[in-house]
Motif scaffolding. Structure first.
Motif, short mmCIF file in Angstrom:
data_model
loop_
_atom_site.label_atom_id
_atom_site.label_comp_id
_atom_site.label_asym_id
_atom_site.label_seq_id
_atom_site.Cartn_x
_atom_site.Cartn_y
_atom_site.Cartn_z
N GLU A 28 0.83 -1.22 0.00
CA GLU A 28 0.00 0.00 0.00
C GLU A 28 0.86 1.27 0.00
O GLU A 28 0.57 2.23 -0.71
CB GLU A 28 -0.95 0.00 1.20
N LEU A 32 1.39 4.29 -2.78
CA LEU A 32 1.33 5.70 -2.39
C LEU A 32 2.58 6.44 -2.86
O LEU A 32 2.50 7.56 -3.37
CB LEU A 32 1.19 5.78 -0.86
N HIS A 36 2.95 9.72 -5.44
CA HIS A 36 3.61 10.97 -5.06
C HIS A 36 4.83 11.26 -5.94
O HIS A 36 5.19 12.41 -6.12
CB HIS A 36 4.02 10.95 -3.59
N PRO A 43 2.75 10.57 3.84
CA PRO A 43 2.10 10.98 5.09
C PRO A 43 2.86 10.47 6.32
O PRO A 43 3.59 9.48 6.25
CB PRO A 43 0.71 10.34 5.01
N GLU A 47 -0.83 9.59 10.13
CA GLU A 47 -1.68 9.77 8.95
C GLU A 47 -1.82 8.46 8.18
O GLU A 47 -2.90 8.12 7.70
CB GLU A 47 -1.12 10.86 8.04
N LEU A 48 -0.72 7.71 8.09
CA LEU A 48 -0.77 6.42 7.41
C LEU A 48 -1.68 5.44 8.16
O LEU A 48 -2.39 4.66 7.53
CB LEU A 48 0.63 5.82 7.27
N ARG A 49 -1.65 5.52 9.47
CA ARG A 49 -2.53 4.64 10.26
C ARG A 49 -3.98 4.91 9.93
O ARG A 49 -4.79 3.99 9.85
CB ARG A 49 -2.26 4.82 11.74
N GLY A 50 -4.31 6.18 9.71
CA GLY A 50 -5.67 6.52 9.31
C GLY A 50 -6.02 6.02 7.92
O GLY A 50 -7.16 5.65 7.64
N GLU A 51 -5.04 5.99 7.02
CA GLU A 51 -5.26 5.53 5.65
C GLU A 51 -5.23 4.01 5.53
O GLU A 51 -5.71 3.45 4.55
CB GLU A 51 -4.21 6.13 4.71
N LEU A 52 -4.62 3.34 6.50
CA LEU A 52 -4.51 1.88 6.50
C LEU A 52 -5.18 1.32 7.76
O LEU A 52 -4.51 0.82 8.66
CB LEU A 52 -3.04 1.46 6.44
#
Length: 170
Positions: A28, A32, A36, A43, A47-52
């Protein structure tokens, strides 16, 4: 006939082992990083924890370390940046510069095996990080990486013949 919907990838700890979770996170984050592009900012860990969702901070941190060892990412404190394909990892710049200089001044002569274990120790790298650094010198043509038993001292990195020496021998 009804359209089938696919469920999102499950990041559930009950279904996947820790290694599977790290590999999922690596995949993942690699996607990302491609989005980018070189020089792009990844991130933060939170922030990555929120996206994963479903992946722990430990798993995400291990995935970032894996991608850093591969030379895909470089961490600068809390900021993680995508490296270009020919960009030297910041942690490798001293090792690459030293070996390049030692080859140029003749400390390492053509055909000699490079002491990778010693270089790893001196520069505080593990094997994977040393290989990450030396691949740039292979791309430049200063080193050859010989696998299996093809080198005189077995597998490893060997100093390439210098272009000046080859032209003089012809």
């Amino acid at each position: 006939m009804t359209a089938q919907t696919t469920a999102p990838v499950a990041y559930s700890a009950e279904v996947q082992t820790w290694q599977d979770q790290v590999q999922t996170a690596v995949h993942e984050i690699r996607l990302l990083a491609r989005r980018h592009g070189p020089g792009g900012r990844i991130p933060t860990l939170l922030e990555l924890r929120g996206e994963l969702p479903g992946l722990s901070l430990h798993v995400i941190r291990a995935a970032l370390q894996t991608l850093s060892r591969e030379g895909v990412l470089a961490r600068y404190g809390r900021v993680t940046r995508v490296l270009g394909p020919d960009e030297i990892h910041p942690d490798d710049q001293a090792l690459v510069a030293t070996v390049r200089s030692d080859i140029e001044v003749g400390r390492y002569r053509p055909g000699y095996a490079l002491p990778t274990g010693l270089l790893s120790y001196v520069f505080g790298h593990d094997r994977a990080e040393t290989h990450r650094a030396l691949r740039h010198l292979v791309q430049e043509g200063r080193l050859r990486r010989l696998c299996a038993e093809s080198g005189p001292h077995g597998p490893g990195y060997y100093i390439s013949p210098s272009p000046d020496l080859e032209s003089r021998q012809k």
